[in-house]
Design an enzyme around this catalytic site. Structure first.
Site, PDB file in Angstrom:
ATOM      1  N   HIS A  82      64.542  37.725  74.731  1.00  0.00           N
ATOM      2  CA  HIS A  82      64.253  37.304  73.358  1.00  0.00           C
ATOM      3  C   HIS A  82      65.416  37.600  72.395  1.00  0.00           C
ATOM      4  CE1 HIS A  82      60.303  36.491  74.802  1.00  0.00           C
ATOM      5  NE2 HIS A  82      60.059  37.745  75.084  1.00  0.00           N
ATOM      6  N   HIS A 120      58.813  30.940  83.738  1.00  0.00           N
ATOM      7  CA  HIS A 120      58.339  31.642  82.542  1.00  0.00           C
ATOM      8  C   HIS A 120      59.492  31.938  81.582  1.00  0.00           C
ATOM      9  CE1 HIS A 120      55.612  33.753  79.975  1.00  0.00           C
ATOM     10  NE2 HIS A 120      56.592  34.622  79.793  1.00  0.00           N
ATOM     11  N   ASP A 148      59.599  31.073  77.640  1.00  0.00           N
ATOM     12  CA  ASP A 148      60.006  31.980  76.556  1.00  0.00           C
ATOM     13  C   ASP A 148      61.170  31.391  75.758  1.00  0.00           C
ATOM     14  OD1 ASP A 148      58.180  34.017  76.993  1.00  0.00           O
ATOM     15  OD2 ASP A 148      59.541  35.220  78.216  1.00  0.00           O
ATOM     16  N   HIS A 200      54.849  32.575  73.236  1.00  0.00           N
ATOM     17  CA  HIS A 200      54.147  31.632  74.124  1.00  0.00           C
ATOM     18  C   HIS A 200      53.440  30.545  73.310  1.00  0.00           C
ATOM     19  CE1 HIS A 200      53.939  35.123  77.259  1.00  0.00           C
ATOM     20  NE2 HIS A 200      55.163  34.721  77.013  1.00  0.00           N
TER      21      HIS A 200
HETATM   22 ZN   LIG Z   1      56.950  35.474  77.890  1.00  0.00          ZN
END
Ligand SMILES: [Zn+2]
Length: 306
Positions: A262, A235, A239, A78
């Site tokens: 991720h 969001h 990311d 973030h």
């Molecule tokens: Zn996040």
């Protein structure tokens, strides 16, 4: 000319890690051109600096971790996303614990903090990574691609078996202003049914309604509700920006993701960097006007020269 940016002065921020539950203090320092974003664990004796780049990512389960073993910093995504979102290239991040504070689960606090601290311009051109060839990575039914485009565009789709989320898609054309308006305030989220499993893995010890959107089987549990009806996919874009900022340059390319996380974002960065001829690094002056204009800051945040 579009110049590299840093902070106008140092700034301190305190909060808790969402996974560790530990209180940490982070001090962000201005840094010279081409320094990049580097972390230093001040609670460890003589710990070497950790440069934030795609190759130094040590773990990608439920967060992005720079480094591995003891000298690591968790949940950097973030903060890195906000740096990219404001066009900030060079910062030394000193931290007295293992994890970047989660704040309210979005980038809003960091954007506010950076805005109040001030952004400074360095006397050296920004560099752009220009994508020349389409690259794809996939894991099971999840995939991500990056392909040539004149500026950064993210086309993100998420799918969750939950009546509030279901399938959400958003196409985001990057600019600093759009980032602040549309992406920076979107919070991370979690399902109540996953809480026990995550806690057993030693995760989300610091998670609460103050730093995440929490969903029970049917609805959002947070009394204040959502900030956007599609806050979840926003969001995901936050990311994605944090994770792909680990390429180390501003990006001219279109990223499309389907159910990404991720891990997939990092695989995409690594595959791109390992594919000869798939990209080139250029200075901002050789780019199309719109790629440069995207980094204009709102009036209230106009940078000072350092
Ligand atoms: Zn996040």
């Amino acid at each position: 000319m579009l110049y590299q940016r840093t902070l106008a002065k140092k700034v301190k921020v305190t909060g808790i890690g969402i996974h560790s539950g530990k209180k940490v203090t982070m001090t962000l320092h201005p840094a010279e051109a081409d320094f990049g974003i580097q972390f230093k664990r001040t609670d460890l004796l003589d710990a070497p600096l950790l440069k934030a780049d795609a190759q130094t990512v040590g773990a990608t389960e439920n967060n992005t971790t720079i480094g591995s073993g003891e000298n690591a910093v968790h949940t950097v995504e973030h903060l890195l996303s906000c740096f990219y979102g404001l066009g900030i290239n060079n910062v030394l991040c000193e931290i007295d614990g293992p994890e970047v504070p989660i704040m309210d689960g979005s980038g809003a606090s960091f954007v506010f903090l950076l805005k109040e601290t001030g952004i400074a311009t360095l006397n050296k051109s920004k560099k752009f990574l220009v994508v020349l060839e389409k690259i794809k990575v996939e894991v099971g039914d999840k995939w991500a691609t990056i392909e040539p485009a004149s500026k950064l565009i993210i086309d993100s789709t998420i799918v969750f078996a939950h009546p509030i989320i279901k399938e959400q898609r958003k196409v985001f054309e990057f600019s600093c202003e759009n980032y602040i308006e549309e992406i920076g305030r979107a919070r991370t989220f979690g399902l109540l049914r996953d809480v026990d499993m995550l806690k057993r893995k030693g995760l989300i010890k610091g998670g609460s309604l103050d730093n995440a959107i929490v969903l029970d089987e049917f609805k959002v549990v947070n009394p204040e509700g959502l900030r956007f009806s599609d806050e979840f996919v926003r969001h995901k874009i936050l990311d994605t920006i944090g994770d792909i900022s680990l390429l180390g340059f501003e990006i001219a390319g279109k990223i499309t993701t389907y159910k990404s996380g991720h891990n997939l974002h990092n695989l995409l960065c690594r595959k791109l960097l390992e594919t000869p001829g798939a990209f080139e690094i250029v200075t901002a002056s050789s780019l199309q006007k719109e790629a440069i204009e995207a980094f204009a800051l709102p009036r209230a945040m106009l940078p000072s020269f350092q």
